[in-house]
Scaffold this active site. Structure first.
Site, PDB file in Angstrom:
ATOM      1  NE  ARG A 213      -3.591  -2.275   2.720  1.00  0.00           N
ATOM      2  CZ  ARG A 213      -3.297  -3.462   3.232  1.00  0.00           C
ATOM      3  NH1 ARG A 213      -2.061  -3.698   3.690  1.00  0.00           N
ATOM      4  NH2 ARG A 213      -4.209  -4.415   3.285  1.00  0.00           N
ATOM      5  CE  LYS A 238      -7.719  -2.121   5.908  1.00  0.00           C
ATOM      6  NZ  LYS A 238      -8.491  -2.118   4.644  1.00  0.00           N
ATOM      7  CG  HIS A 344      -5.310   0.916  -3.258  1.00  0.00           C
ATOM      8  ND1 HIS A 344      -4.503   0.721  -2.155  1.00  0.00           N
ATOM      9  CD2 HIS A 344      -6.232  -0.087  -3.250  1.00  0.00           C
ATOM     10  CE1 HIS A 344      -4.925  -0.355  -1.501  1.00  0.00           C
ATOM     11  NE2 HIS A 344      -5.968  -0.861  -2.143  1.00  0.00           N
ATOM     12  NE  ARG A 347      -3.415  -3.816  -1.181  1.00  0.00           N
ATOM     13  CZ  ARG A 347      -2.790  -4.672  -0.370  1.00  0.00           C
ATOM     14  NH1 ARG A 347      -1.478  -4.744  -0.370  1.00  0.00           N
ATOM     15  NH2 ARG A 347      -3.475  -5.454   0.431  1.00  0.00           N
ATOM     16  CG  HIS A 370      -6.227  -9.342   1.284  1.00  0.00           C
ATOM     17  ND1 HIS A 370      -6.526  -9.549  -0.052  1.00  0.00           N
ATOM     18  CD2 HIS A 370      -6.041  -7.996   1.420  1.00  0.00           C
ATOM     19  CE1 HIS A 370      -6.511  -8.392  -0.694  1.00  0.00           C
ATOM     20  NE2 HIS A 370      -6.229  -7.440   0.185  1.00  0.00           N
ATOM     21  CE1 TYR A 379      -7.233  -6.567  -6.758  1.00  0.00           C
ATOM     22  CE2 TYR A 379      -6.993  -7.964  -4.818  1.00  0.00           C
ATOM     23  CZ  TYR A 379      -6.993  -6.714  -5.401  1.00  0.00           C
ATOM     24  OH  TYR A 379      -6.747  -5.612  -4.625  1.00  0.00           O
TER      25      TYR A 379
END
Length: 397
Positions: A213, A238, A344, A347, A370, A379
């Site tokens: 990120r 994150k 972003h 990414r 994630h 995706y």
């Protein structure tokens, strides 16, 4: 020091100081419009409105004579000031190791909630339901934004007010919308990156080459790059999680060149009597000299040192996010790309192109950091041809 605030009549509230008051307390009351001194009873009378009471409590609090934990000898204890509530919440958030960004977001939502209801003392589940429903129905916020607000309020009620709201079934939830991420083609990635220069170009290459990120790239320190293991350590990502990503071999010479440039900047800062950087998890208290060590310096330092006008202290932060965002936006325009692209997008493109190259989705999930595989599943639209793989009947005419 004690203060008693209690009803006097329909129009006024009585304020008294059993232990006497000093100039600061006197001024705190005098700042209230339409206040009255009752000489017979030796009390102050202030208008009985929520706005006046909030102002009074704020003025008294600002004297610095009261601790938020002090008991107030009143028939009903005066509620915490809004500033006290949010300050206490921030303290608890930090004690539970929530990230700085999460702390700021929670504070914003709680302040908005308290402001909407004029900081009333009896706020509860009904007000939470109404507040969240308004976000969805009138303000049309996204589901994630509504959930963010809910998490903030639940934290506030559970850990600051020691209440546990559970009857939230009446909340009208924002409708979840499926959005396909904006993705660059490989040629578009090359075009955008070639329209960037210097450290901003290298930062964009890292975003596309590793899937990091924007804030993760800019928060990299020298010690996070491991040339021997061909990896980069992403710290405090994150959810305050660490992870490993690959080190693109094409970028090794550029990163080494960037490190040498940082070394010169750091040396100049040390010669000027500065050279410290902000340390994570208060490591500067445990290791007082570590903040000046080269390995802790930012990989992408800002061009100029910040300066505290009061203390004269100077330091250096990493490159500001807005500078890279503006540079990428300009590069997209110069490339003639008609997509709603941002930093972003690199990414998104990283994940999409990995799947196109045959890497399994679990690997992509780990590289992206994630927690839930369903987040990465967005995706998988690249795994089938979709609309772009269907031949229109018009083309067969």
């Amino acid at each position: 020091m004690k203060i008693i605030i209690k009803p006097y009549d329909d129009s006024f509230v009585a304020v008294s100081f059993p232990e006497g008051f000093n100039t600061d307390l006197l001024n705190a009351v005098r700042k209230i419009p339409k206040r009255i001194w009752n000489n017979d009873e030796k009390i102050w009378l202030v208008p009985n409105t929520q706005e006046t009471l909030d102002q009074l409590k704020m003025n008294v609090y600002n004297t610095g004579l009261f601790n938020v934990n002090d008991e107030i000898p009143d028939e009903e204890q005066t509620p915490l000031l809004p500033e006290d509530s949010t300050r206490r919440m921030l303290e608890i958030l930090k004690a539970k190791n929530y990230s700085q960004k999460t702390c700021e977001v929670y504070k914003k939502w709680v302040e908005a909630f308290l402001l909407k209801y004029n900081h009333r003392n009896n706020l509860g589940q009904k007000e939470i339901n109404d507040f969240l429903t308004e976000l969805a129905v009138k303000k049309h916020v996204s589901p994630s934004t509504q959930n963010q607000a809910l998490a903030s309020l639940l934290f506030y009620f559970r850990f600051v007010k020691n209440e546990n709201p559970v009857e939230l079934a009446s909340v009208i939830h924002a409708k979840k919308k499926e959005r396909i991420p904006v993705v660059f083609s490989r040629q578009e990635v090359v075009s955008v990156i070639n329209n960037l220069i210097g450290s901003k170009k290298l930062a964009a290459e890292l975003m596309y080459g590793t899937g990091m990120r924007l804030n993760e790239v800019l928060a990299l320190r020298i010690l996070d790059v491991n040339f021997d293991m061909n990896e980069i350590i992403v710290r405090h990502g994150k959810g305050d999680k660490d992870r490993h990503v690959m080190l693109p071999q094409k970028l090794v010479p550029k990163i080494k060149e960037q490190i040498e440039a940082v070394r010169k900047i750091h040396q100049k800062d040390l010669e000027d009597g500065w050279g410290k950087v902000a340390m994570p998890n208060q490591l500067d208290k445990k290791y007082p000299t570590a903040a000046k060590e080269f390995k802790w310096q930012w990989l992408f330092p800002q061009a100029n040192r910040w300066k505290n006008k009061e203390t004269g202290e100077e330091g250096r932060w990493h490159l500001d996010e807005s500078l890279l965002q503006k540079a990428v936006k300009k590069a997209v325009l110069e490339s003639g790309i008609n997509k709603n692209a941002s930093c972003h997008t690199f990414r998104h493109s990283f994940a999409t192109h990995l799947l196109e190259n045959g890497y399994d989705i679990r690997t992509v999930q780990e590289l992206l950091g994630h927690s839930d595989i369903r987040t990465t599943m967005i995706y998988t639209h690249v795994l089938n041809k979709g609309a772009g793989g269907v031949i229109s009947p018009l083309d067969r005419m």
